[in-house]
Design an enzyme around this catalytic site. Structure first.
Site, PDB file in Angstrom:
ATOM      1  N   CYS A   1      47.714  42.223  41.608  1.00 17.65           N
ATOM      2  CA  CYS A   1      47.411  40.858  42.055  1.00 17.65           C
ATOM      3  C   CYS A   1      46.836  40.014  40.903  1.00 17.65           C
ATOM      4  O   CYS A   1      47.123  40.286  39.733  1.00 17.65           O
ATOM      5  CB  CYS A   1      46.470  40.875  43.262  1.00 17.65           C
ATOM      6  SG  CYS A   1      46.481  39.321  44.191  1.00 17.65           S
TER       7      CYS A   1
ATOM      8  N   ASP B   1      38.170  41.237  47.359  1.00 16.24           N
ATOM      9  CA  ASP B   1      37.909  40.108  48.262  1.00 16.24           C
ATOM     10  C   ASP B   1      36.649  40.360  49.066  1.00 16.24           C
ATOM     11  O   ASP B   1      35.977  39.422  49.480  1.00 16.24           O
ATOM     12  CB  ASP B   1      39.102  39.879  49.185  1.00 16.24           C
ATOM     13  CG  ASP B   1      40.284  39.367  48.381  1.00 16.24           C
ATOM     14  OD1 ASP B   1      40.950  40.179  47.726  1.00 16.24           O
ATOM     15  OD2 ASP B   1      40.507  38.138  48.369  1.00 16.24           O
TER      16      ASP B   1
HETATM   17  P1  RI2 Z   1      38.865  36.697  42.006  1.00 14.06           P
HETATM   18  C1  RI2 Z   1      42.709  37.538  45.634  1.00 14.06           C
HETATM   19  O1  RI2 Z   1      43.107  37.256  46.949  1.00 14.06           O
HETATM   20  C2  RI2 Z   1      43.100  38.921  45.182  1.00 14.06           C
HETATM   21  O2  RI2 Z   1      43.099  39.881  46.220  1.00 14.06           O
HETATM   22  C3  RI2 Z   1      42.046  39.184  44.129  1.00 14.06           C
HETATM   23  O3  RI2 Z   1      41.908  40.533  43.775  1.00 14.06           O
HETATM   24  C4  RI2 Z   1      40.813  38.612  44.816  1.00 14.06           C
HETATM   25  O4  RI2 Z   1      41.278  37.439  45.474  1.00 14.06           O
HETATM   26  C5  RI2 Z   1      39.649  38.313  43.921  1.00 14.06           C
HETATM   27  O5  RI2 Z   1      39.959  37.281  43.021  1.00 14.06           O
HETATM   28  P2  RI2 Z   1      44.209  36.107  47.304  1.00 14.06           P
HETATM   29  O6  RI2 Z   1      43.450  34.799  47.418  1.00 14.06           O
HETATM   30  O7  RI2 Z   1      37.752  36.125  42.813  1.00 14.06           O
HETATM   31  O8  RI2 Z   1      45.282  36.087  46.268  1.00 14.06           O
HETATM   32  O9  RI2 Z   1      38.404  37.855  41.139  1.00 14.06           O
HETATM   33  O10 RI2 Z   1      44.735  36.553  48.662  1.00 14.06           O
HETATM   34  O11 RI2 Z   1      39.618  35.636  41.204  1.00 14.06           O
END
Ligand code: RI2
Length: 316
Positions: free
Chosen positions: A132, A201
């Site tokens: 991701c 998350d």
């Molecule tokens: P940071 C994202 O969720 C991913 O799962 C990623 O690992 C997490 O948020 C943390 O991201 P999504 O919004 O806060 O893509 O480290 O569903 O940037």
């Protein structure tokens, strides 16, 4: 009803035009400031009620990333206290502004600090697999590169929304050599990597990590080949109400992220399931890098320790 501006931020978060657990939290904090500045209320009671409605709207946008309720609580807990004391609209507005700005500033600082601590934790490990897109993870790569380390990243593309492409682009811009791979190639390449590094998350009090769907499968591949699994997460991703990962709600997203509208219409009997996150159990995780330090197992102990040092309140 909240203002059009707040509704538009909420829509962007829901549709993932604003995404990433920290970014969502900061966008919500910013939206609360804009709301506080735009509300024209006849009394402090009306002002407080409208701020509660605004927070409620933002809260409903995405159910899993606990950074969102934690950011809103950071603003609303002192706000409610002040409202109960009978403070005026001007003072209430100032509380929203200062708490939101403080949250945003601390959040940015935390991600930077994770970069430093994470780069130290990686040490000589230079070949990293990630999943991701997490700014906490990118921050670690950025710091490692700044320290002159030549890094190689295996980046999983992350179906269905391909956030891995964002990671690939950002790491490449940092000078990291990148191999973008399909999600199912994780085990195939695992023996070439030194560690797995992912974001989060939400983290339960026992150290269960809720992160993008496919994280658990990647961690299992790492454990099978004896590779460490590192998680990078700011402390506001700790779910203070969740004793284990199973009490954190997993967001189910639209089938249209997986297949086309035509497919859905043509094959009505097929139910398309699109969970956005999964839970990696603490036993599979080597360390969790936070801005307050590197947490080690047993996580049920180290998380509670850091939570109490930070003065966060465990609920329930
Ligand atoms: P940071 C994202 O969720 C991913 O799962 C990623 O690992 C997490 O948020 C943390 O991201 P999504 O919004 O806060 O893509 O480290 O569903 O940037």
């Amino acid at each position: 009803m909240p203002s059009r501006l707040l509704l538009s931020t909420a829509k962007k978060i829901r549709e993932m035009r604003i995404r990433g657990a920290s970014k969502i939290a900061r966008a919500a904090a910013e939206a609360m400031v804009e709301e506080a500045c735009s509300i024209k209320a006849a009394s402090p009671t009306e002002f407080a009620e409208r701020m509660r409605i605004a927070a409620g709207y933002l809260l409903k946008t995405r159910p899993t990333a606990v950074s969102l309720p934690n950011a809103l609580e950071y603003i609303m807990v002192p706000f409610e206290k002040a409202a109960a004391q009978g403070l005026g609209i001007g003072e209430l507005r100032t509380i929203v502004q200062s708490r939101a700005r403080e949250f945003i500033e601390n959040s940015l600082k935390a991600t930077k600090m994770i970069g430093k601590l994470g780069a130290e934790l990686l040490g000589e490990r230079r070949v990293i697999m990630t999943h991701c897109h997490s700014m906490a993870v990118v921050s670690i790569f950025a710091e490692a590169s700044r320290r002159g380390r030549v890094m190689l990243a295996y980046v999983k593309e992350t179906r269905p929304r391909y956030q891995g492409r964002i990671t690939a682009r950002q790491l490449s811009e940092l000078g990291v050599k990148v191999h973008l791979i399909v999600d199912s190639a994780a085990l195939y390449y695992m023996d070439r990597v030194d560690a797995v590094l992912v974001g989060a998350d939400a983290i339960a009090l026992d150290g269960s990590v809720v992160n993008k769907i496919g994280t658990c499968f990647t961690a299992m591949a790492a454990v099978k080949t004896g590779k460490p699994v590192f998680v990078a997460a700011e402390t506001y991703k700790i779910a203070l109400k969740a004793k284990t990962g199973s009490s954190i709600p997993i967001e189910m997203r639209s089938p249209l992220e997986v297949v086309s509208n035509n497919f859905v219409r043509k094959y009505r009997g097929i139910e398309i399931l699109n969970p956005s996150f999964d839970i990696t159990e603490p036993a599979m995780i080597t360390n969790i890098v936070t801005e307050a330090g590197i947490l080690s197992p047993p996580f049920s102990h180290s998380i509670r320790k850091v939570v109490s040092e930070l003065g966060y309140r465990i609920e329930g």
